[in-house]
Scaffold this active site. Structure first.
Site, PDB file in Angstrom:
ATOM      1  N   HIS A 236       0.842  -1.195   0.000  1.00  0.00           N
ATOM      2  CA  HIS A 236       0.000   0.000   0.000  1.00  0.00           C
ATOM      3  C   HIS A 236       0.881   1.250   0.000  1.00  0.00           C
ATOM      4  O   HIS A 236       2.042   1.205   0.424  1.00  0.00           O
ATOM      5  CB  HIS A 236      -0.899   0.018   1.234  1.00  0.00           C
ATOM      6  CG  HIS A 236      -1.801  -1.164   1.343  1.00  0.00           C
ATOM      7  ND1 HIS A 236      -2.714  -1.498   0.365  1.00  0.00           N
ATOM      8  CD2 HIS A 236      -1.933  -2.113   2.310  1.00  0.00           C
ATOM      9  CE1 HIS A 236      -3.380  -2.579   0.732  1.00  0.00           C
ATOM     10  NE2 HIS A 236      -2.916  -2.986   1.896  1.00  0.00           N
ATOM     11  N   ASN A 269      -4.711  -0.301  -1.477  1.00  0.00           N
ATOM     12  CA  ASN A 269      -5.943   0.294  -0.966  1.00  0.00           C
ATOM     13  C   ASN A 269      -6.177   1.670  -1.573  1.00  0.00           C
ATOM     14  O   ASN A 269      -5.443   2.094  -2.472  1.00  0.00           O
ATOM     15  CB  ASN A 269      -5.908   0.352   0.569  1.00  0.00           C
ATOM     16  CG  ASN A 269      -4.790   1.253   1.079  1.00  0.00           C
ATOM     17  OD1 ASN A 269      -4.284   2.120   0.378  1.00  0.00           O
ATOM     18  ND2 ASN A 269      -4.380   1.046   2.326  1.00  0.00           N
ATOM     19  N   VAL A 298      -9.564 -10.626  -3.039  1.00  0.00           N
ATOM     20  CA  VAL A 298      -9.715 -12.072  -2.835  1.00  0.00           C
ATOM     21  C   VAL A 298     -10.559 -12.255  -1.568  1.00  0.00           C
ATOM     22  O   VAL A 298     -10.242 -11.665  -0.533  1.00  0.00           O
ATOM     23  CB  VAL A 298      -8.346 -12.770  -2.634  1.00  0.00           C
ATOM     24  CG1 VAL A 298      -8.550 -14.268  -2.406  1.00  0.00           C
ATOM     25  CG2 VAL A 298      -7.443 -12.534  -3.836  1.00  0.00           C
ATOM     26  N   ASN A 434      11.286 -39.459  34.457  1.00  0.00           N
ATOM     27  CA  ASN A 434       9.953 -38.857  34.372  1.00  0.00           C
ATOM     28  C   ASN A 434       9.835 -37.868  33.221  1.00  0.00           C
ATOM     29  O   ASN A 434      10.828 -37.259  32.796  1.00  0.00           O
ATOM     30  CB  ASN A 434       9.611 -38.140  35.680  1.00  0.00           C
ATOM     31  CG  ASN A 434       9.431 -39.104  36.832  1.00  0.00           C
ATOM     32  OD1 ASN A 434       8.875 -40.183  36.659  1.00  0.00           O
ATOM     33  ND2 ASN A 434       9.900 -38.731  38.013  1.00  0.00           N
ATOM     34  N   THR A 505      21.465 -38.692  25.654  1.00  0.00           N
ATOM     35  CA  THR A 505      22.217 -39.428  26.659  1.00  0.00           C
ATOM     36  C   THR A 505      21.706 -40.868  26.682  1.00  0.00           C
ATOM     37  O   THR A 505      20.637 -41.179  26.168  1.00  0.00           O
ATOM     38  CB  THR A 505      22.007 -38.808  28.051  1.00  0.00           C
ATOM     39  OG1 THR A 505      20.634 -38.964  28.415  1.00  0.00           O
ATOM     40  CG2 THR A 505      22.340 -37.324  28.049  1.00  0.00           C
ATOM     41  N   ASP A 533      18.977 -29.786  29.099  1.00  0.00           N
ATOM     42  CA  ASP A 533      18.597 -29.506  30.479  1.00  0.00           C
ATOM     43  C   ASP A 533      19.604 -28.626  31.207  1.00  0.00           C
ATOM     44  O   ASP A 533      19.232 -27.806  32.044  1.00  0.00           O
ATOM     45  CB  ASP A 533      18.356 -30.812  31.248  1.00  0.00           C
ATOM     46  CG  ASP A 533      19.479 -31.834  31.042  1.00  0.00           C
ATOM     47  OD1 ASP A 533      20.516 -31.478  30.445  1.00  0.00           O
ATOM     48  OD2 ASP A 533      19.304 -32.986  31.464  1.00  0.00           O
TER      49      ASP A 533
END
Length: 738
Positions: A236, A269, A298, A434, A505, A533
């Protein structure tokens, strides 16, 4: 749109009484162009879906009604909205004077319309000159104004218009926290600001069209075009520097011609300078060039599919820096029109687009890439929040605005019910035993945590990560958190730029050459960051712990293994092959015990939890572990905890082993001090308290005098891996400048 669907009639009546009477709230939505309709349409659909609360009147004006700009009012009719009034307000000429005259013409025509409609509230969007006329008319006629997308910062005259509308508006719906803070700084009433996100994101994040290839082929005009192999261009004029913006558009077209890819060019525009830009297009034969398709408009649903599967978008439209980020499509933002906008990492800024080569180089850098999806501007739930906000408006309250001058309150709600109050991250910690997922707030508070055993196979592990993240993301809404992204802490060597675990690891099986970013980002529609980590522990200290504000420090994790991270000049060091700060594998003895890495004499072979467990088992096998006050059950596995317990109870052999482990760790720290010379060493993990005094003693005996003054402290963070993973998200800077 179903928020009040199942409420009793009594509750519905209560909402209407809150609005000041027993009548429905009469809402006028005025739309000026194709861009603002894409933001207003989701709200209009939401209002229309709740006729028990709202009456909707639609006013269409501006470039919607101009043939050269696609007569886009037709798409409003196709969406089955009744247009109450059409106002021809654009004075042609496409220069500064025409913009002023268009505002004046709108001001002349709007009072009659508003007198007939008598709306309770008018919804105005954005920063266009048409919207300024709407807001001025409504304010002078004592009609309440709800302004969408206030508080944002861009470039050109749009900033001034947007902020002028903010001062006229009674209520504000903003898209980002920064925009909210700008509105507060502009002295707007805190209680009348809703942080909802961008309404267009409600459609973006739910858009699924299996037939997107047919859309691409139709608009690109070719059966051979492929996804990620074409460009969408939308540029624009910049009204504060028309001459330069036309020159920049000419250079852009030259670069696109040289780049030689299929390109869909949308007409600019109606701003001053657009006529000259169209002349440039025709001068270069764009409408007849075999690689180009030039279109006036569009439909938004199809435009979404075009940019979602493009190889790149180029130009200076706000769509590029806002909506396109939802798909991770590369964007080249040219010039200053969007200066100040918050952007995702998919946006490359070419501030001074003054040569064809510079623009061409940007195309070469960006074309065909795929970035993580960005949700800076919304999470897909803006419309329900806006409807709830509208229902909360009390028409009995005085119409006169109140301004909140400084000082500004510290604790400001983001919306009427404190919904999604806290910006937060999803943190994932992949340990040897975990798998943990947590919602972590900006202040480092672990709001909610989920823990499962880490599966042994890649497929099961990835499936569990996705399941836990989806569960946590869903729960975030209930605990008033807005999830900004996902941070992952994992063992092994990680390429954080690509989000790939390179080598794992031995504690985590089937975890090498694993792309974590792509599947998680695709599933959650969130950006994803990954690091190992040890680095995450250092990042946690930098943001939340002892390392906050410290320029140079080192963190060592003492747990199952030994890891760490190095922060130098406030930045984390990764190294040329992402192997920096493997501190557990500093060799402190030439003939020491064998390490899991295959070497001998590493710190980890002496001081890790695995090493201590190994020594504890040897003592136990020789009946030298247990002392008075200790026992180990037959089925119980001997661990490092038993060794520590024995040492505390006076077992001299256990004490000697712990002293040797601490000495090995201390020697490693001395080597670190002599190499990078940090001012602070932070010991983290379950064994830190048992080692800290021995480490200090070794430094006093072995280190050079110039580094003996280093501070050695034990971390006070309960979950450094999770907090570090969260900081990957919370500290990430999204804006890039080229």
């Amino acid at each position: 749109e179903v928020y009040f669907k199942n409420l009793s009639k009594q509750k519905q009546k209560g909402v209407m009484e809150k609005n000041g009477n027993n009548q429905k709230l009469r809402v006028c939505v005025a739309t000026c162009n194709r861009a603002d309709y894409s933001k207003l349409a989701p709200i209009m659909f939401g209002i229309k879906a709740e006729p028990q609360f709202f009456e909707l009147d639609v006013v269409v004006l501006g470039s919607h009604l101009i043939d050269d700009y696609g007569n886009t009012y037709r798409m409003i009719e196709q969406d089955d909205f009744d247009i109450h009034t059409r106002l021809h307000t654009i004075v042609r000429g496409e220069d500064e004077a025409a913009m002023v005259e268009s505002v004046g013409l709108a001001l002349v025509k709007l009072p009659d319309v508003l007198n007939r409609l008598k709306p309770d509230i008018m919804i105005v969007h954005g920063d266009r000159f048409d919207a300024l006329a709407l807001a001025t008319s409504a304010a002078l006629m004592n009609i309440r104004i709800l302004h969408i997308e206030g508080g944002e910062v861009s470039g050109t005259i749009d900033d001034s218009i947007r902020h002028a509308i903010t001062k006229l508006a009674h209520y504000h719906v903003c898209c980002t926290r920064s925009a909210e803070q700008h509105l507060i700084a502009m002295c707007e009433d805190h209680d009348r600001i809703l942080l909802a996100g961008c309404p267009s994101y409600d459609k973006l994040l739910s858009a699924k069209n299996k037939d997107y290839m047919s859309i691409i082929r139709v608009w690109l005009g070719s059966e051979d075009v492929k996804t990620r192999d074409y460009i969408v261009a939308l540029q624009h004029p910049v009204t504060t520097d028309i001459k330069h913006s036309i020159k920049m558009f000419e250079l852009t077209l030259d670069a696109l011609i040289s780049f030689n890819k299929r390109t869909l060019v949308l007409f600019p525009n109606v701003d001053a300078g657009s006529k000259e830009m169209v002349r440039v297009m025709r001068k270069k034969g764009i409408e007849h060039h075999p690689n180009f398709r030039a279109v006036k408009h569009v439909p938004f649903e199809q435009f979404i599919q075009l940019v979602a599967h493009a190889g790149c978008m180029i130009g200076n439209s706000s769509c590029g820096v806002r909506e396109v980020g939802a798909f991770g499509t590369p964007v080249i933002n040219l010039g200053t029109r969007q200066t100040g906008r918050e952007t995702g990492e998919n946006v490359l800024h070419v501030r001074d687009a003054d040569t064809q080569d510079k623009i061409l180089h940007a195309l070469q850098l960006q074309f065909g890439k795929q970035y993580p999806c960005s949700k800076i501007y919304g999470d897909g739930n803006a419309v329900p929040r806006i409807l709830k906000f509208l229902k909360s408006i009390d028409l009995k309250e005085p119409l006169q605005k109140k301004f909140c001058f400084p000082p500004v309150k510290d604790n400001i709600s983001q919306d009427i019910d404190h919904i999604l109050e806290t910006q937060s991250a999803l943190a994932v910690d992949l340990g040897g035993t975990n798998l943990r997922v947590a919602i972590v707030s900006m202040k480092g508070e672990i709001v909610k945590k989920y823990t499962q055993l880490n599966p042994k196979t890649y497929e099961d592990r990835l499936e569990l990560i996705l399941k836990m993240c989806v569960e946590a993301a869903s729960e975030a809404v209930n605990v008033n958190c807005r999830i900004l992204g996902v941070g992952i802490s994992t063992g092994g060597r990680v390429n954080p730029r690509e989000g790939i675990v390179l080598h794992s690891t031995k504690l985590i099986q089937e975890w090498s050459s694993v792309d974590l970013r792509t599947p998680i980002s695709d599933a959650l529609h969130l950006p994803v960051w990954v690091d190992n980590d040890g680095n995450c522990a250092a990042l946690a200290e930098r943001k939340f712990g002892h390392g906050k504000g410290v320029e140079n420090f080192v963190t060592l994790i003492t747990g199952t293994g030994i890891g760490g991270g190095i922060v130098h000049q406030h930045e984390l060091i990764h190294g040329s092959s992402f192997c920096a700060a493997e501190l557990g594998h500093i060799v402190v003895s030439l003939d020491g015990p064998e390490c899991l890495c295959g070497s001998q004499g590493c710190i980890e072979a002496y001081a890790s939890g695995i090493a201590l467990q190994r020594e504890a088992k040897k003592l136990h096998d020789d009946d030298l572990l247990l002392v008075e006050g200790m026992s180990v059950k037959t089925e119980e596995t001997v661990s490092a905890a038993h060794l520590i317990q024995a040492a505390k109870l006076g077992n001299t052999k256990a004490e000697s082993i712990l002293r040797t482990a601490g000495t090995a760790l201390g020697l490693g720290v001395v080597n670190i001090l002599h190499t990078v010379n940090p001012s602070l060493v932070i010991l983290s993990g379950v064994l830190a308290n048992h080692y800290v005094n021995t480490v200090k003693d070794v430094i006093n005996r072995q280190a050079l005098s110039s580094v003996k003054t280093v501070d050695v402290v034990v971390s006070n963070l309960a979950d450094p891996a999770l907090l570090g993973a969260a900081s990957l998200v919370l500290d990430y800077t999204t804006r890039r400048i080229y």
